[in-house]
Design an enzyme around this catalytic site. Structure first.
Site, PDB file in Angstrom:
ATOM      1  N   ARG A  79     -70.351 -82.630  35.784  1.00  0.00           N
ATOM      2  CA  ARG A  79     -70.059 -83.594  34.725  1.00  0.00           C
ATOM      3  C   ARG A  79     -70.285 -85.023  35.186  1.00  0.00           C
ATOM      4  O   ARG A  79     -69.990 -85.367  36.340  1.00  0.00           O
ATOM      5  CB  ARG A  79     -68.580 -83.492  34.308  1.00  0.00           C
ATOM      6  CG  ARG A  79     -68.287 -82.431  33.269  1.00  0.00           C
ATOM      7  CD  ARG A  79     -68.986 -82.723  31.953  1.00  0.00           C
ATOM      8  NE  ARG A  79     -68.801 -81.680  30.977  1.00  0.00           N
ATOM      9  CZ  ARG A  79     -69.503 -80.541  30.912  1.00  0.00           C
ATOM     10  NH1 ARG A  79     -70.458 -80.319  31.763  1.00  0.00           N
ATOM     11  NH2 ARG A  79     -69.255 -79.656  29.961  1.00  0.00           N
ATOM     12  N   GLU A 117     -73.980 -89.664  27.866  1.00  0.00           N
ATOM     13  CA  GLU A 117     -75.110 -88.800  27.517  1.00  0.00           C
ATOM     14  C   GLU A 117     -75.546 -89.041  26.081  1.00  0.00           C
ATOM     15  O   GLU A 117     -74.692 -89.039  25.191  1.00  0.00           O
ATOM     16  CB  GLU A 117     -74.726 -87.339  27.719  1.00  0.00           C
ATOM     17  CG  GLU A 117     -74.525 -87.013  29.198  1.00  0.00           C
ATOM     18  CD  GLU A 117     -74.258 -85.537  29.488  1.00  0.00           C
ATOM     19  OE1 GLU A 117     -74.198 -84.732  28.541  1.00  0.00           O
ATOM     20  OE2 GLU A 117     -74.118 -85.204  30.662  1.00  0.00           O
ATOM     21  N   HIS A 144     -78.931 -82.505  31.119  1.00  0.00           N
ATOM     22  CA  HIS A 144     -77.826 -81.558  30.887  1.00  0.00           C
ATOM     23  C   HIS A 144     -78.353 -80.206  30.362  1.00  0.00           C
ATOM     24  O   HIS A 144     -78.014 -79.771  29.262  1.00  0.00           O
ATOM     25  CB  HIS A 144     -76.804 -82.144  29.885  1.00  0.00           C
ATOM     26  CG  HIS A 144     -75.449 -81.511  30.018  1.00  0.00           C
ATOM     27  ND1 HIS A 144     -74.288 -82.174  29.773  1.00  0.00           N
ATOM     28  CD2 HIS A 144     -75.064 -80.258  30.378  1.00  0.00           C
ATOM     29  CE1 HIS A 144     -73.253 -81.375  29.963  1.00  0.00           C
ATOM     30  NE2 HIS A 144     -73.709 -80.197  30.338  1.00  0.00           N
TER      31      HIS A 144
END
Ligand SMILES: NC(=O)C1=CN([C@@H]2O[C@H](COP(=O)(O)OP(=O)(O)OC[C@H]3O[C@@H](n4cnc5c(N)ncnc54)[C@H](O)[C@@H]3O)[C@@H](O)[C@H]2O)C=CC1
Ligand SMILES: O=C(O)C(=O)COP(=O)(O)O
Length: 546
Positions: free
Chosen positions: A233, A262, A284
């Site tokens: 993360r 993000e 991701h």
């Protein structure tokens, strides 16, 4: 009909389960703006998301019918779990579905990083042939530090060992035996561990505890020329500090699949043009394999459907325990603890300040000790059940296992737990609650026949069945008081089903506990309280089915 809203792209395997359900009305709305999301959640029973849908208090406020959130993946940091719990919304994730995808992505990043594959690829496709510029490092014989030896960290370790790496881990919450089984050395000092590793990879959830856990100090502790990988993360690592150390050449490279924002903005420190030959960045995609997406979508959909239908389900992250998984005997104790909460709330006069729950006996020794990072507390089911009983007396039946511990926190009630040996009874729950001025103490057990009994109250040994309506009082232990109770209740036409008396050695006081068939009229209760021999009197009602 349950209305289910899917707000992100989840695999067809999950969508199909919802579509085929005769009791579900499915809506899939991907890419909603915040305003659209606020509107779309208004009447849904369940929401299904991935990491891209922030579910905070405001959105949960708008989702008035919401009962279940399904997360088709592991990390639930985009969901405000405490706010969901306060509203009684169960959050379910799919923790086992994408472990291998994230593991393989980590290994891919590691290899790509030490061999500079993206840079070599870019150079070749730009028409160059620069073999000597791409001199990499070998993994074999290098030291890997895995921060967070959970599902993904463990699988990464197994594969890294197959590459001939010397693997150690930092994870204060796992059993040393687990690390030993994996052939991984468990280290207990993060900075020390960082200083020894050639490659560091992090696999912890983003929580209040782990946010920023790899800051400038930690990064500076790393060995010169080492590599850092974050496939977990954004928010765990200080990206700015990392970029600076890469720029200085202190660290050799970094690979990131997750970012603090993000998508990362163009000025993100790791996107700086001068760092391009030292970083490997992916958007991701750790969980993006057909296999993982199919698995997480199916796991999430199956459990969301079961939860909506009131059937047993798995992977609730904000339920302190699963009642359906407790044995029948433990469930009797669970209900008993809730009744002690109801009793305590009725007997305590002021606002509660402190509660201690002590569990005695072997029944409680095998409680699941696993830390649940997703929850802001870590209490045994019995303590949670006690708190639920305690708060529901004044707050009403909407208090649930999720919200009760948070109510305690909100009200400044400090909760302690202890375990101990059992003496007179095989198993016993003891509770002491204080309001600053005085306290209420209780102990209770379940007999061999499965009957619940309160065996101690405020220091008196009694034998009280916590069911139906109770009339409790404390009095000066003088002849005639019991007669007065009988007469008073008889005149008020309140039938007595059972009468228990307790005396405390060395005290002139006694405690009476009656099981009664009807409510005691308020004026009768007041008159009784006014009697000079009576210290206090209360009625307590246990609803049927607790
Ligand atoms: N890039 C991606 O697409 C993916 C990222 N993830 C991320 O990876 C994380 C880990 O996933 P799993 O391994 O399945 O979770 P897990 O719960 O099995 O493992 C997490 C481990 O972190 C440890 N931990 C917690 N706090 C710690 C601390 N302060 N210091 C050291 N260790 C600590 C725990 O003891 C546990 O062993 C997820 O929470 C998620 O954020 C997961 C899947 C895909
Ligand atoms: O499962 C996780 O925690 C992940 O990071 C994967 O997230 P995603 O479902 O791909 O948005």
């Amino acid at each position: 009909m349950f209305k289910v809203l899917v707000t992100e792209n989840i695999h067809e395997a999950g969508v199909a389960l919802f579509s085929a359900a005769p009791d579900v009305k499915l809506e899939q709305k991907v890419g909603l703006s915040r305003a659209e999301l606020l509107e779309a959640v208004a009447d849904v029973d369940a929401l299904v998301t991935r990491s891209g849908t922030p579910l905070d208090g405001e959105i949960l406020d708008h989702a008035r019918s919401l009962r279940v959130v399904g997360r088709a993946g592991v990390g639930v940091d985009n969901i405000d779990l405490a706010e969901a719990s306060r509203r009684g919304v169960v959050v379910i994730n799919a923790p086992t579905g994408n472990t291998l995808a994230a593991t393989e992505q980590t290994l891919a990043l590691m290899l790509a990083l030490v061999r500079r594959l993206p840079q070599a690829h870019a150079s070749l496709t730009a028409g160059q042939w620069r073999r000597k510029d791409f001199m990499g490092r070998q993994l074999h014989g290098k030291k890997l530090l895995v921060v967070g030896l959970g599902r993904i960290g463990s699988q990464v370790s197994i594969r890294a060992r197959a590459f001939g790496m010397d693997v150690s881990a930092y994870d204060p919450y796992i059993a040393p035996a687990r690390a030993e089984k994996l052939g991984v050395a468990l280290l207990d000092d993060l900075q020390g561990a960082l200083s020894l590793a050639d490659v560091v990879t992090i696999h912890v959830p983003l929580t209040d505890e782990t946010r920023g856990m790899i800051g400038l100090r930690e990064l500076k502790s790393m060995k010169a020329g080492a590599y850092f990988i974050n496939c977990a993360r954004g928010g765990l690592v200080d990206e700015e500090a990392l970029a600076a150390l890469l720029r200085e050449g202190r660290l050799a490279g970094a690979a990131f699949d997750a970012f603090s924002v993000e998508p990362p903005t163009a000025d993100h420190p790791l996107l700086a043009p001068d760092l391009r030959d030292r970083v490997v960045l992916t958007p991701h995609i750790g969980a993006n394999t057909q296999e993982a997406q199919s698995a997480v979508a199916e796991i999430a959909a199956t459990n969301v459907l079961a939860a909506l239908r009131g059937e047993p389900y798995e992977h609730a992250v904000n339920l302190p325990f699963m009642e359906s998984l407790l044995t029948g005997r433990k469930r009797r104790y669970l209900s008993l603890a809730r009744k002690l909460g109801i009793l305590a709330a009725n007997l305590l006069s002021g606002a509660p300040r402190q509660v201690t729950v002590t569990l005695r006996g072997s029944l409680f020794s095998d409680e699941d000790e696993r830390v649940r990072f997703e929850l802001p507390y870590r209490y045994s089911p019995y303590t949670v059940s006690f708190l639920k009983g305690f708060f529901e007396v004044h707050q009403g039946p909407e208090v649930n296992y999720m919200s009760a511990p948070l109510l305690a926190e909100d009200r400044g009630l400090s909760v302690d737990e202890a375990k101990g040996e059992a003496t007179t009874y095989n198993n016993l729950i003891e509770v002491r609650v204080s309001d600053g001025d005085g306290d209420v103490s209780m102990s209770a057990t379940v007999t061999e026949e499965g009957k619940q009994r309160v065996v101690g109250l405020n220091g008196y040994w009694i034998d009280l069945v916590p069911e139906g309506r109770l009339f409790l009082f404390s009095n000066h232990d003088r002849p005639g008081v019991i007669g007065k109770v009988g007469t008073m209740l008889g005149e008020a036409r309140v039938n007595i089903a059972n009468f228990a008396l307790g005396r405390r050695n060395g005290s002139g006081l006694a405690l009476g506990a009656l099981q009664i068939d009807h409510d005691v009229p308020v004026d009768v209760l007041e008159r009784f309280r006014a009697d000079p021999d009576v210290l206090w009197a209360e009625t307590v009602v246990f609803a049927e089915g607790i």
